[in-house]
Design an enzyme around this catalytic site. Structure first.
Site, PDB file in Angstrom:
ATOM      1  N   TYR A  98       0.826  -1.219   0.000  1.00  0.00           N
ATOM      2  CA  TYR A  98       0.000   0.000   0.000  1.00  0.00           C
ATOM      3  C   TYR A  98       0.858   1.266   0.000  1.00  0.00           C
ATOM      4  O   TYR A  98       0.422   2.296  -0.528  1.00  0.00           O
ATOM      5  CB  TYR A  98      -1.019  -0.029   1.153  1.00  0.00           C
ATOM      6  CG  TYR A  98      -2.125  -1.027   0.845  1.00  0.00           C
ATOM      7  CD1 TYR A  98      -3.110  -0.722  -0.088  1.00  0.00           C
ATOM      8  CD2 TYR A  98      -2.134  -2.293   1.423  1.00  0.00           C
ATOM      9  CE1 TYR A  98      -4.089  -1.646  -0.425  1.00  0.00           C
ATOM     10  CE2 TYR A  98      -3.117  -3.225   1.104  1.00  0.00           C
ATOM     11  CZ  TYR A  98      -4.092  -2.897   0.178  1.00  0.00           C
ATOM     12  OH  TYR A  98      -5.053  -3.821  -0.174  1.00  0.00           O
TER      13      TYR A  98
ATOM     14  N   HIS B  11     -14.674   0.998  -0.538  1.00  0.00           N
ATOM     15  CA  HIS B  11     -13.570   0.090  -0.202  1.00  0.00           C
ATOM     16  C   HIS B  11     -12.437   0.773   0.563  1.00  0.00           C
ATOM     17  O   HIS B  11     -11.310   0.280   0.562  1.00  0.00           O
ATOM     18  CB  HIS B  11     -13.038  -0.577  -1.484  1.00  0.00           C
ATOM     19  CG  HIS B  11     -14.039  -1.528  -2.105  1.00  0.00           C
ATOM     20  ND1 HIS B  11     -13.965  -1.973  -3.395  1.00  0.00           N
ATOM     21  CD2 HIS B  11     -15.144  -2.111  -1.557  1.00  0.00           C
ATOM     22  CE1 HIS B  11     -14.986  -2.794  -3.640  1.00  0.00           C
ATOM     23  NE2 HIS B  11     -15.717  -2.881  -2.541  1.00  0.00           N
TER      24      HIS B  11
ATOM     25  N   ARG C 229       1.353   1.890  -3.589  1.00  0.00           N
ATOM     26  CA  ARG C 229       0.142   2.447  -4.205  1.00  0.00           C
ATOM     27  C   ARG C 229       0.027   3.947  -3.873  1.00  0.00           C
ATOM     28  O   ARG C 229      -0.319   4.761  -4.682  1.00  0.00           O
ATOM     29  CB  ARG C 229      -1.129   1.742  -3.675  1.00  0.00           C
ATOM     30  CG  ARG C 229      -1.152   0.245  -3.721  1.00  0.00           C
ATOM     31  CD  ARG C 229      -1.633  -0.245  -5.069  1.00  0.00           C
ATOM     32  NE  ARG C 229      -0.623  -0.147  -6.096  1.00  0.00           N
ATOM     33  CZ  ARG C 229       0.444  -0.955  -6.209  1.00  0.00           C
ATOM     34  NH1 ARG C 229       0.654  -1.907  -5.346  1.00  0.00           N
ATOM     35  NH2 ARG C 229       1.317  -0.800  -7.180  1.00  0.00           N
TER      36      ARG C 229
ATOM     37  N   GLN D 203     -15.603   2.582  -5.772  1.00  0.00           N
ATOM     38  CA  GLN D 203     -14.869   1.440  -5.214  1.00  0.00           C
ATOM     39  C   GLN D 203     -13.388   1.796  -5.109  1.00  0.00           C
ATOM     40  O   GLN D 203     -12.602   1.037  -4.573  1.00  0.00           O
ATOM     41  CB  GLN D 203     -15.012   0.223  -6.134  1.00  0.00           C
ATOM     42  CG  GLN D 203     -16.421  -0.295  -6.254  1.00  0.00           C
ATOM     43  CD  GLN D 203     -16.538  -1.294  -7.405  1.00  0.00           C
ATOM     44  OE1 GLN D 203     -16.365  -2.483  -7.219  1.00  0.00           O
ATOM     45  NE2 GLN D 203     -16.810  -0.799  -8.596  1.00  0.00           N
ATOM     46  N   ASN D 204     -13.019   2.944  -5.678  1.00  0.00           N
ATOM     47  CA  ASN D 204     -11.600   3.303  -5.713  1.00  0.00           C
ATOM     48  C   ASN D 204     -11.129   3.815  -4.359  1.00  0.00           C
ATOM     49  O   ASN D 204     -11.864   4.509  -3.663  1.00  0.00           O
ATOM     50  CB  ASN D 204     -11.353   4.363  -6.784  1.00  0.00           C
ATOM     51  CG  ASN D 204     -11.698   3.844  -8.169  1.00  0.00           C
ATOM     52  OD1 ASN D 204     -11.800   2.631  -8.362  1.00  0.00           O
ATOM     53  ND2 ASN D 204     -11.877   4.731  -9.119  1.00  0.00           N
TER      54      ASN D 204
ATOM     55  N   GLY E 138     -16.318   2.270 -15.503  1.00  0.00           N
ATOM     56  CA  GLY E 138     -15.015   1.641 -15.333  1.00  0.00           C
ATOM     57  C   GLY E 138     -14.930   0.612 -14.229  1.00  0.00           C
ATOM     58  O   GLY E 138     -13.986   0.627 -13.442  1.00  0.00           O
TER      59      GLY E 138
ATOM     60  N   ASP F  78      -8.380   5.667  -4.243  1.00  0.00           N
ATOM     61  CA  ASP F  78      -7.657   6.921  -4.483  1.00  0.00           C
ATOM     62  C   ASP F  78      -8.564   8.107  -4.132  1.00  0.00           C
ATOM     63  O   ASP F  78      -9.747   7.934  -3.849  1.00  0.00           O
ATOM     64  CB  ASP F  78      -7.161   6.983  -5.939  1.00  0.00           C
ATOM     65  CG  ASP F  78      -8.295   7.041  -6.964  1.00  0.00           C
ATOM     66  OD1 ASP F  78      -9.182   7.896  -6.821  1.00  0.00           O
ATOM     67  OD2 ASP F  78      -8.288   6.223  -7.917  1.00  0.00           O
TER      68      ASP F  78
ATOM     69  N   SER G 135     -15.506  -3.758 -13.559  1.00  0.00           N
ATOM     70  CA  SER G 135     -15.859  -5.063 -14.134  1.00  0.00           C
ATOM     71  C   SER G 135     -17.073  -5.656 -13.436  1.00  0.00           C
ATOM     72  O   SER G 135     -17.594  -6.674 -13.857  1.00  0.00           O
ATOM     73  CB  SER G 135     -14.669  -6.022 -14.012  1.00  0.00           C
ATOM     74  OG  SER G 135     -14.338  -6.201 -12.646  1.00  0.00           O
TER      75      SER G 135
END
Ligand code: APR
Length: 247
Positions: free
Chosen positions: A72, A124, A75, A106-107, A190, A109, A192
């Site tokens: 992390y 998340h 990231r 869900q990001n 964006g 960032d 899945s």
């Protein structure tokens, strides 16, 4: 089969749009791809290069905290070097015309926030915050990019990344569900739609609500709802949508 759109105006003309409607935009890793952040499941995605269960689960944390922290930290270092893209900016533009617009992401960032988006719910977790492993689970901002062994909360408990790992509860899910079930238009960008419970949010829209998927690939999700797929990258799809919604 989801309906494929060649032109976004096909959908907008069919939807009852006014500035009072509530729009929810549900985003995934593809939203940040054009900023230079890898997605998870595309070719060269994060999970192609890392074993998910070695870095993103509570078992991984108990097995090897240093490895998880390092993953992390990498990231976070990357995040500090990138900027919001034109897709993020188009959503901020849309918020000016639709003050109720709500982003559920869900990001992990902070690119929506850095672009200037007001209402953002993170399903998340968030990369730039840490969480105490003590009973209070307090959340703290991370100064810079590094979180290391020995970094503790004021009560002396080790800090962990504030990320919802596989197998963990999704605390913001109830709020997301309530927002989605009341919205008049759901725009999905964006993702899945392969991770649950996040993907199941699409099952909760009302029967009158259209769902627009903006993604170069058609997500695997199938439902009986009114789902339209516009095959495009986030920036092109959202800029076009902003132009149609805010002439
Ligand atoms: N614009 C829009 N979509 C894009 C772009 C782009 N420029 N580039 C790729 N995509 C799409 C892909 O076609 C794919 O459908 O983004 C999606 C990325 O899917 P995933 O990698 O599975 O990411 P996501 O759906 O956000 O993953 C969900 O899984 O690993 C966990 O917790 C992590 O929040 C994440 C969750």
């Amino acid at each position: 089969m989801n309906r494929r759109l060649n032109n976004l105006s096909e959908l907008i003309n069919r939807s009852a749009i006014n500035h009072e409607i509530s729009i929810v935009v549900f985003t995934g890793a593809g939203m940040s791809a054009e900023s230079g952040i890898s997605t998870f499941r595309d070719q060269n995605g994060l999970w192609e290069n890392h074993k998910l269960e070695e870095v993103a689960s509570i078992e991984a944390w108990h097995r090897n905290r240093a490895l998880v922290l390092d993953f992390y930290n990498q990231r976070r270092r990357q995040l500090l070097q990138v900027k919001p893209n034109k897709g993020h900016e188009a959503l901020v533009e849309m918020e000016k015309g639709f003050p109720n617009l709500q982003v559920i992401t869900q990001n992990v960032d902070d690119l929506h926030e850095r672009a200037g988006q007001t209402n953002v719910l993170h399903l998340h977790g968030q990369l730039r915050t840490s969480r105490s492993t003590g009973p209070g689970e307090e959340v703290y901002d991370i100064d810079g990019s590094e979180l290391t062994l020995g970094d503790t909360c004021p009560n002396g408990f080790q800090l962990r990344p504030n990320i919802v790992w596989f197998g963990e509860m999704v605390p913001a899910f109830e709020e997301a569900l309530s927002l989605v079930s009341q919205c008049d238009l759901l725009i999905v960008v964006g993702t899945s739609l392969s991770v649950y419970p996040a993907a199941s949010l699409l099952d909760y829209v009302s029967a009158q609500t259209n769902i627009l998927l903006i993604d170069p690939n058609e997500p695997s999700f199938r439902g009986s709802k009114r789902i339209y797929h516009f095959p495009a990258k986030a920036s092109r799809g959202l800029m076009e949508l902003a132009r149609l919604l805010m002439p």
